[in-house]
Motif scaffolding. Structure first.
Motif, PDB file in Angstrom:
ATOM      1  N   ILE A  73     -12.646   9.998  -5.879  1.00  0.00           N
ATOM      2  CA  ILE A  73     -11.690   9.318  -4.991  1.00  0.00           C
ATOM      3  C   ILE A  73     -10.405   8.984  -5.750  1.00  0.00           C
ATOM      4  N   LYS A  74     -10.543   8.502  -6.988  1.00  0.00           N
ATOM      5  CA  LYS A  74      -9.358   8.151  -7.786  1.00  0.00           C
ATOM      6  C   LYS A  74      -8.509   9.388  -8.069  1.00  0.00           C
ATOM      7  N   LEU A  76      -8.340  12.031  -6.226  1.00  0.00           N
ATOM      8  CA  LEU A  76      -7.704  12.411  -4.956  1.00  0.00           C
ATOM      9  C   LEU A  76      -6.426  11.600  -4.756  1.00  0.00           C
ATOM     10  N   ALA A  77      -6.501  10.284  -4.986  1.00  0.00           N
ATOM     11  CA  ALA A  77      -5.318   9.427  -4.842  1.00  0.00           C
ATOM     12  C   ALA A  77      -4.229   9.832  -5.824  1.00  0.00           C
ATOM     13  N   ASP A  78      -4.604  10.124  -7.080  1.00  0.00           N
ATOM     14  CA  ASP A  78      -3.627  10.544  -8.092  1.00  0.00           C
ATOM     15  C   ASP A  78      -2.999  11.889  -7.724  1.00  0.00           C
ATOM     16  N   ALA A  79      -3.811  12.794  -7.168  1.00  0.00           N
ATOM     17  CA  ALA A  79      -3.287  14.113  -6.773  1.00  0.00           C
ATOM     18  C   ALA A  79      -2.220  13.956  -5.689  1.00  0.00           C
ATOM     19  N   HIS A  80      -2.489  13.112  -4.683  1.00  0.00           N
ATOM     20  CA  HIS A  80      -1.481  12.856  -3.637  1.00  0.00           C
ATOM     21  C   HIS A  80      -0.216  12.246  -4.252  1.00  0.00           C
ATOM     22  N   HIS A  81      -0.399  11.339  -5.204  1.00  0.00           N
ATOM     23  CA  HIS A  81       0.748  10.669  -5.834  1.00  0.00           C
ATOM     24  C   HIS A  81       1.664  11.687  -6.524  1.00  0.00           C
ATOM     25  N   PHE A  82       1.088  12.560  -7.345  1.00  0.00           N
ATOM     26  CA  PHE A  82       1.912  13.515  -8.096  1.00  0.00           C
ATOM     27  C   PHE A  82       2.445  14.644  -7.205  1.00  0.00           C
ATOM     28  N   LEU A  83       1.701  14.995  -6.155  1.00  0.00           N
ATOM     29  CA  LEU A  83       2.225  15.974  -5.203  1.00  0.00           C
ATOM     30  C   LEU A  83       3.466  15.433  -4.504  1.00  0.00           C
ATOM     31  N   SER A  84       3.479  14.130  -4.239  1.00  0.00           N
ATOM     32  CA  SER A  84       4.665  13.499  -3.643  1.00  0.00           C
ATOM     33  C   SER A  84       5.873  13.662  -4.564  1.00  0.00           C
ATOM     34  N   TYR A  85       5.633  13.475  -5.874  1.00  0.00           N
ATOM     35  CA  TYR A  85       6.718  13.626  -6.853  1.00  0.00           C
ATOM     36  C   TYR A  85       7.265  15.058  -6.853  1.00  0.00           C
ATOM     37  N   PHE A  86       6.368  16.064  -6.896  1.00  0.00           N
ATOM     38  CA  PHE A  86       6.801  17.463  -6.952  1.00  0.00           C
ATOM     39  C   PHE A  86       7.498  17.876  -5.654  1.00  0.00           C
ATOM     40  N   GLU A  87       6.970  17.440  -4.504  1.00  0.00           N
ATOM     41  CA  GLU A  87       7.594  17.792  -3.223  1.00  0.00           C
ATOM     42  C   GLU A  87       8.984  17.168  -3.109  1.00  0.00           C
ATOM     43  N   ARG A  88       9.119  15.946  -3.588  1.00  0.00           N
ATOM     44  CA  ARG A  88      10.435  15.281  -3.531  1.00  0.00           C
ATOM     45  C   ARG A  88      11.446  16.019  -4.406  1.00  0.00           C
ATOM     46  N   HIS A 111     -10.065   0.156  -2.805  1.00  0.00           N
ATOM     47  CA  HIS A 111      -9.768  -0.962  -3.722  1.00  0.00           C
ATOM     48  C   HIS A 111      -9.354  -0.478  -5.123  1.00  0.00           C
ATOM     49  N   LEU A 112      -8.554   0.557  -5.181  1.00  0.00           N
ATOM     50  CA  LEU A 112      -8.048   1.066  -6.457  1.00  0.00           C
ATOM     51  C   LEU A 112      -6.678   0.432  -6.723  1.00  0.00           C
ATOM     52  N   TYR A 113      -6.689  -0.850  -7.084  1.00  0.00           N
ATOM     53  CA  TYR A 113      -5.453  -1.622  -7.171  1.00  0.00           C
ATOM     54  C   TYR A 113      -4.712  -1.440  -8.498  1.00  0.00           C
ATOM     55  N   GLU A 114      -5.374  -0.868  -9.509  1.00  0.00           N
ATOM     56  CA  GLU A 114      -4.766  -0.785 -10.832  1.00  0.00           C
ATOM     57  C   GLU A 114      -3.477   0.043 -10.833  1.00  0.00           C
ATOM     58  N   SER A 115      -3.431   1.087 -10.029  1.00  0.00           N
ATOM     59  CA  SER A 115      -2.229   1.942  -9.984  1.00  0.00           C
ATOM     60  C   SER A 115      -1.575   1.953  -8.601  1.00  0.00           C
ATOM     61  N   LEU A 116      -1.908   0.975  -7.767  1.00  0.00           N
ATOM     62  CA  LEU A 116      -1.364   0.929  -6.397  1.00  0.00           C
ATOM     63  C   LEU A 116       0.151   0.745  -6.404  1.00  0.00           C
ATOM     64  N   ALA A 117       0.670  -0.029  -7.362  1.00  0.00           N
ATOM     65  CA  ALA A 117       2.119  -0.259  -7.437  1.00  0.00           C
ATOM     66  C   ALA A 117       2.870   1.057  -7.615  1.00  0.00           C
ATOM     67  N   LEU A 118       2.289   2.001  -8.377  1.00  0.00           N
ATOM     68  CA  LEU A 118       2.942   3.290  -8.608  1.00  0.00           C
ATOM     69  C   LEU A 118       3.084   4.085  -7.314  1.00  0.00           C
ATOM     70  N   ILE A 533     -13.786   1.130 -18.416  1.00  0.00           N
ATOM     71  CA  ILE A 533     -13.934   2.510 -18.910  1.00  0.00           C
ATOM     72  C   ILE A 533     -12.905   3.425 -18.247  1.00  0.00           C
ATOM     73  N   ASN A 534     -12.671   3.255 -16.935  1.00  0.00           N
ATOM     74  CA  ASN A 534     -11.692   4.098 -16.231  1.00  0.00           C
ATOM     75  C   ASN A 534     -10.266   3.838 -16.694  1.00  0.00           C
ATOM     76  N   SER A 535     -10.030   2.644 -17.296  1.00  0.00           N
ATOM     77  CA  SER A 535      -8.674   2.318 -17.753  1.00  0.00           C
ATOM     78  C   SER A 535      -8.351   2.909 -19.130  1.00  0.00           C
ATOM     79  N   ILE A 536      -9.373   3.399 -19.836  1.00  0.00           N
ATOM     80  CA  ILE A 536      -9.140   3.945 -21.195  1.00  0.00           C
ATOM     81  C   ILE A 536      -8.537   5.326 -21.101  1.00  0.00           C
TER      82      ILE A 536
END
Length: 536
Positions: A73-74, A76-88, A111-118, A533-536
């Motif tokens: 799931i994380k 997937l969210a990151d993939a959408h985030h970076f695809l937004s950057y490339f499309e823009r 509830h993946l709040y650690e990188s939600l601001a990005l 562990i996911n933050s490392i």
């Protein structure tokens, strides 16, 4: 009694198959994401292809079943985030906005709040691209609040930099300067090379726009140095272009031409069709300034040709989207009609088969359906395993740590030990035939294939987690081999029960190991091991 035993056996097989399927899915998604990261700065189109593969794969899995694996799931969210950057960057602003929105949706739902601001920051950039300043400002304020709440200074510096740009676009020079300076201070104190370069480049751009060319130059040169250190070709190309603009302004046409040509060459390498025409246009203006009208005309013709070609490609792209949408609607309509016909036939068949022996037929039907589902899942698993093996062959990790090698040796020794026991018991069985003894031998022999499967899964997991293990050992050198293995399995989203099954140990042993891990890592009670562990 026999029927119950058969159903229990079928349920157990399906459970093991589903568990292995989750592990293999995690490994494939991790491989795709790692390749996207490796190519993001040097080959953005290839990176975009890997990210799109992740989105399509997870969406196809979600179509058949609910995906609960936090690692997948994380990603997937990151993939959408970076695809937004490339499309823009390619001026596909509608797609950029859509991907940013999907990234926010996935992170908030799970509830993946650690990188939600990005992700809110990324959506703000998309709003700014279509000149919706109100929506952009709202998203930036939301991103600032989240970053402050989660104490994410590195995310906050990006938000400040963009708030500076937005303030300047609204002719608020005072606030623009204030936000840019906040971004620079944060970047110098906690930022990495990439973030520092971005902050310097944005501030330099602001200084150029307000006519403070001489002040812009040192920040621009520093941004170029940092982009070169991180090998960020997209940033380097942008800095080259900015230096070309600067040198033209300060009447150094030779330097201006040199940097414009560098920007054009790198732009071609990156295949950035949307920005290339304007690089030629600015170079043409320099030639006009020095009176070389022949070169100016030739360069302007290149600008027009590239611009026309880009517009033609954009038309084809839009037509392809329309055709794809039309085909999708046709497919949905066909599927709907086929489904209705299937329901009618099923209902008629059930009515014909309603007899006094319904209970017997129901049990028989249930068994047949169970076997069919089992065979289907097994065949599907074989196809996935073959695809996965092809990926592994093409993407072998170059190096492995001594810790992983030792872990594999221990696993092999454990398997060989079981095999020697089976062989010794086999010899003993020839002397004394006993029903219990034969049963033990059969169980041990059957476990060989299971151990071999576990070996393959462990090797794949260790390859994917190589960089993670390296960072983990650096941060916590006191961790044992067992601690590192449990951290690796936890990182790809396995539950405690799945970790216990994969390590051939009890759930209680895994709980004790996790308790020791928490003490060694000195984690407070409000911090979960998974999040750390996911933050490392």
């Amino acid at each position: 009694m026999k029927i119950r035993a058969f159903l229990f056996f079928l349920w157990s097989c399906l459970g093991v198959t589903a568990q292995n399927e989750v592990i293999n899915d995690s490994i494939m998604v991790a491989n795709w994401y790692n390749h996207a990261v490796e190519n993001s700065d040097r080959k953005p189109k290839r990176a975009k292809l890997y990210l799109d593969t992740i989105v399509r794969f997870v969406d196809s899995v979600k179509h058949h079943k609910k995906v609960n694996n936090k690692f997948i799931i994380k990603r997937l969210a990151d993939a959408h985030h970076f695809l937004s950057y490339f499309e823009r960057r390619e001026s596909n602003f509608d797609q950029a906005l859509l991907h940013a929105q999907n990234s926010i949706k996935v992170k908030e739902e799970h509830h993946l709040y650690e990188s939600l601001a990005l992700s809110y920051h990324q959506r703000a950039l998309a709003w700014m691209s279509i000149f919706d300043t109100n929506e952009a400002f709202n998203d930036l304020i939301k991103a600032e609040q989240i970053a402050n709440q989660r104490n994410k200074g590195k995310q906050l510096l990006q938000v400040y930099s963009t708030l500076g740009t937005l303030s300047h676009d609204q002719n608020d020079t005072i606030n623009a300067y204030k936000f840019y300076r906040k971004s620079i201070v944060l970047a110098d104190s906690i930022g990495n090379n990439y973030q520092r370069a971005s902050s310097y480049a944005n501030y330099a751009s602001f200084l150029r726009k307000v006519g403070r060319m001489e002040e812009n130059f040192p920040y621009l040169k520093k941004a170029l140095e940092l982009h070169q250190l991180s090998n960020n070709k997209i940033g380097i190309e942008s800095d080259y272009f900015a230096l070309g603009v600067y040198y033209r302004y300060v009447n150094q046409p030779k330097e201006s031409i040199k940097y414009f040509k560098k920007a054009i060459a790198l732009n071609k390498e990156l295949k950035s069709d949307n920005t290339l025409p304007y690089r030629y246009l600015e170079l043409s203006k320099v030639y006009v300034k020095i009176g070389n009208y022949k070169k100016a005309y030739e360069t302007y013709i290149k600008y027009k040709d590239v611009l026309d070609e880009r517009n033609d490609i954009e038309k084809v792209r839009r037509m392809s989207k329309l055709e794809a949408g039309f085909e999708l609607e046709k497919t949905k309509l066909k599927d709907s009609l086929a489904y209705e016909q299937k329901l009618i036939l099923t209902k008629a068949t059930l009515e014909q088969k309603t007899t006094n022996r319904l209970w017997l037929i129901s049990i028989l039907t249930l068994c047949i359906m169970g076997i069919a589902v089992y065979i289907y899942i097994r065949n599907r698993q074989k196809i996935k395993e073959q695809a996965y093996q092809n990926i592994i062959l093409n993407n072998k990790v170059a190096t492995k740590t001594e810790e992983i090698t030792e872990l594999l040796k221990e696993t092999i020794q454990h398997i060989r030990s079981k095999e020697r026991i089976a062989e010794n018991l086999q010899k003993l069985s020839t002397e004394k035939e006993g029903a219990n003894l034969k049963s033990i031998i059969a169980d041990l022999n059957a476990s060989k294939s299971d151990n071999a499967k576990l070996m393959l899964i462990k090797q794949n997991i260790e390859q994917v987690n190589y960089e993670f293990i390296k960072k983990l050992k650096s941060k916590h050198p006191e961790l044992s081999k067992t601690d590192i293995e449990i951290c690796s399995l936890t990182r790809i989203g396995l539950s405690r029960k799945e970790v216990a099954n994969l390590r051939n140990t009890s759930l209680e042993a895994v709980k004790k190991s996790r308790s020791r891990l928490r003490k060694k890592m000195e984690l407070s009670a409000d911090v979960s091991i998974e999040d750390y562990i996911n933050s490392i």
